[in-house]
Design a protein around this motif. Structure first.
Motif, PDB file in Angstrom:
ATOM      1  N   ARG A  26       1.989  -0.241  -6.813  1.00 48.74           N
ATOM      2  CA  ARG A  26       2.999  -0.371  -7.868  1.00 48.74           C
ATOM      3  C   ARG A  26       2.531  -1.406  -8.874  1.00 48.74           C
ATOM      4  N   LYS A  27       2.178  -0.941 -10.050  1.00 52.03           N
ATOM      5  CA  LYS A  27       1.576  -1.806 -11.066  1.00 52.03           C
ATOM      6  C   LYS A  27       2.541  -2.866 -11.603  1.00 52.03           C
ATOM      7  N   ASN A  28       3.848  -2.621 -11.515  1.00 51.71           N
ATOM      8  CA  ASN A  28       4.807  -3.568 -12.071  1.00 51.71           C
ATOM      9  C   ASN A  28       5.147  -4.708 -11.101  1.00 51.71           C
ATOM     10  N   ILE A  29       4.610  -4.671  -9.891  1.00 56.60           N
ATOM     11  CA  ILE A  29       4.865  -5.714  -8.908  1.00 56.60           C
ATOM     12  C   ILE A  29       3.563  -6.461  -8.632  1.00 56.60           C
ATOM     13  N   LYS A  30       3.632  -7.775  -8.730  1.00 58.47           N
ATOM     14  CA  LYS A  30       2.454  -8.612  -8.470  1.00 58.47           C
ATOM     15  C   LYS A  30       2.548  -9.186  -7.064  1.00 58.47           C
ATOM     16  N   ARG A  31       1.411  -9.159  -6.373  1.00 54.47           N
ATOM     17  CA  ARG A  31       1.326  -9.830  -5.079  1.00 54.47           C
ATOM     18  C   ARG A  31       0.893 -11.268  -5.311  1.00 54.47           C
ATOM     19  N   VAL A  32       1.280 -12.140  -4.429  1.00 55.06           N
ATOM     20  CA  VAL A  32       0.904 -13.545  -4.515  1.00 55.06           C
ATOM     21  C   VAL A  32      -0.075 -13.834  -3.384  1.00 55.06           C
ATOM     22  N   LYS A  45      -2.592 -17.252  -6.799  1.00 56.48           N
ATOM     23  CA  LYS A  45      -2.765 -16.408  -7.983  1.00 56.48           C
ATOM     24  C   LYS A  45      -1.991 -15.122  -7.772  1.00 56.48           C
ATOM     25  N   LYS A  46      -1.583 -14.553  -8.876  1.00 56.66           N
ATOM     26  CA  LYS A  46      -0.865 -13.281  -8.841  1.00 56.66           C
ATOM     27  C   LYS A  46      -1.865 -12.174  -9.108  1.00 56.66           C
ATOM     28  N   VAL A  47      -1.836 -11.155  -8.276  1.00 52.59           N
ATOM     29  CA  VAL A  47      -2.745 -10.022  -8.447  1.00 52.59           C
ATOM     30  C   VAL A  47      -1.929  -8.741  -8.507  1.00 52.59           C
ATOM     31  N   SER A  48      -2.462  -7.778  -9.222  1.00 49.84           N
ATOM     32  CA  SER A  48      -1.769  -6.501  -9.349  1.00 49.84           C
ATOM     33  C   SER A  48      -1.729  -5.779  -8.018  1.00 49.84           C
ATOM     34  N   ASN A  49      -0.614  -5.151  -7.759  1.00 54.18           N
ATOM     35  CA  ASN A  49      -0.439  -4.350  -6.560  1.00 54.18           C
ATOM     36  C   ASN A  49      -1.106  -2.999  -6.806  1.00 54.18           C
ATOM     37  N   THR A  50      -1.849  -2.506  -5.851  1.00 53.01           N
ATOM     38  CA  THR A  50      -2.547  -1.238  -6.046  1.00 53.01           C
ATOM     39  C   THR A  50      -1.588  -0.057  -6.095  1.00 53.01           C
ATOM     40  N   ASN A  72       1.786  -8.631   1.878  1.00 57.11           N
ATOM     41  CA  ASN A  72       3.010  -8.147   1.234  1.00 57.11           C
ATOM     42  C   ASN A  72       3.775  -9.247   0.513  1.00 57.11           C
ATOM     43  N   ALA A  73       3.135 -10.382   0.276  1.00 61.34           N
ATOM     44  CA  ALA A  73       3.804 -11.504  -0.374  1.00 61.34           C
ATOM     45  C   ALA A  73       4.019 -11.209  -1.861  1.00 61.34           C
ATOM     46  N   THR A  74       5.253 -11.006  -2.229  1.00 60.22           N
ATOM     47  CA  THR A  74       5.647 -10.847  -3.628  1.00 60.22           C
ATOM     48  C   THR A  74       6.677 -11.919  -3.928  1.00 60.22           C
ATOM     49  N   ILE A  75       6.972 -12.106  -5.181  1.00 58.90           N
ATOM     50  CA  ILE A  75       7.977 -13.106  -5.558  1.00 58.90           C
ATOM     51  C   ILE A  75       9.314 -12.774  -4.903  1.00 58.90           C
ATOM     52  N   ALA A  76       9.675 -11.509  -4.887  1.00 57.83           N
ATOM     53  CA  ALA A  76      10.954 -11.107  -4.285  1.00 57.83           C
ATOM     54  C   ALA A  76      10.976 -11.406  -2.785  1.00 57.83           C
ATOM     55  N   GLU A  77       9.888 -11.107  -2.110  1.00 58.69           N
ATOM     56  CA  GLU A  77       9.833 -11.336  -0.659  1.00 58.69           C
ATOM     57  C   GLU A  77       9.823 -12.829  -0.340  1.00 58.69           C
TER      58      GLU A  77
END
Length: 115
Positions: free
Chosen positions: A76-82, A69-74, A38-43
């Motif tokens: 929510r497409k507008n949020i990238k996971r790290v 690397k940033k990967v697309s979230n399955t 669940n690692a996103t930039i916001a988190e």
């Protein structure tokens, strides 16, 4: 107290420098590892008490260095996971093996460490 914090920070920074890491990058790697999938930039920014744009810039630099690397979230497409790369995992392992902080605080009691 401030002098102690500065001294500990300098020791940690010196040790991380041998691996080519800053304390900020090491903190981001720790947050990514701890948060997991669940690692996103916001988190990450919440974890590290930093503004999202600061973390975003740090992640971009770390991505160029091959640490994450940033990967697309399955979902929510507008949020990238790290996620950490192999190089990032190796750097995380190296940085977490550093014993200086444990040695510095080993003379304190459990209660003093928590404080």
């Amino acid at each position: 107290m401030l002098l102690t914090k500065d001294a500990v920070s300098r020791v940690r920074a010196k040790e991380l420098r041998q691996y080519g890491l800053s304390s900020s990058k090491a903190a981001v790697l720790y947050a990514v590892k701890t948060i997991g999938k669940n690692a996103t930039i916001a988190e990450i920014s919440r974890w590290l008490l930093r503004r999202p744009h600061s973390i975003s810039e740090m992640i971009d630099r770390m991505e160029r260095d091959g640490l994450v690397k940033k990967v697309s979230n399955t979902n929510r497409k507008n949020i990238k996971r790290v996620v950490m790369t192999r190089k990032g995992q190796k750097m995380f392992s190296c940085s977490s093996e550093i014993e200086s902080i444990r040695e510095i605080f080993s003379c304190l009691s459990n209660q003093e460490r928590r404080q």
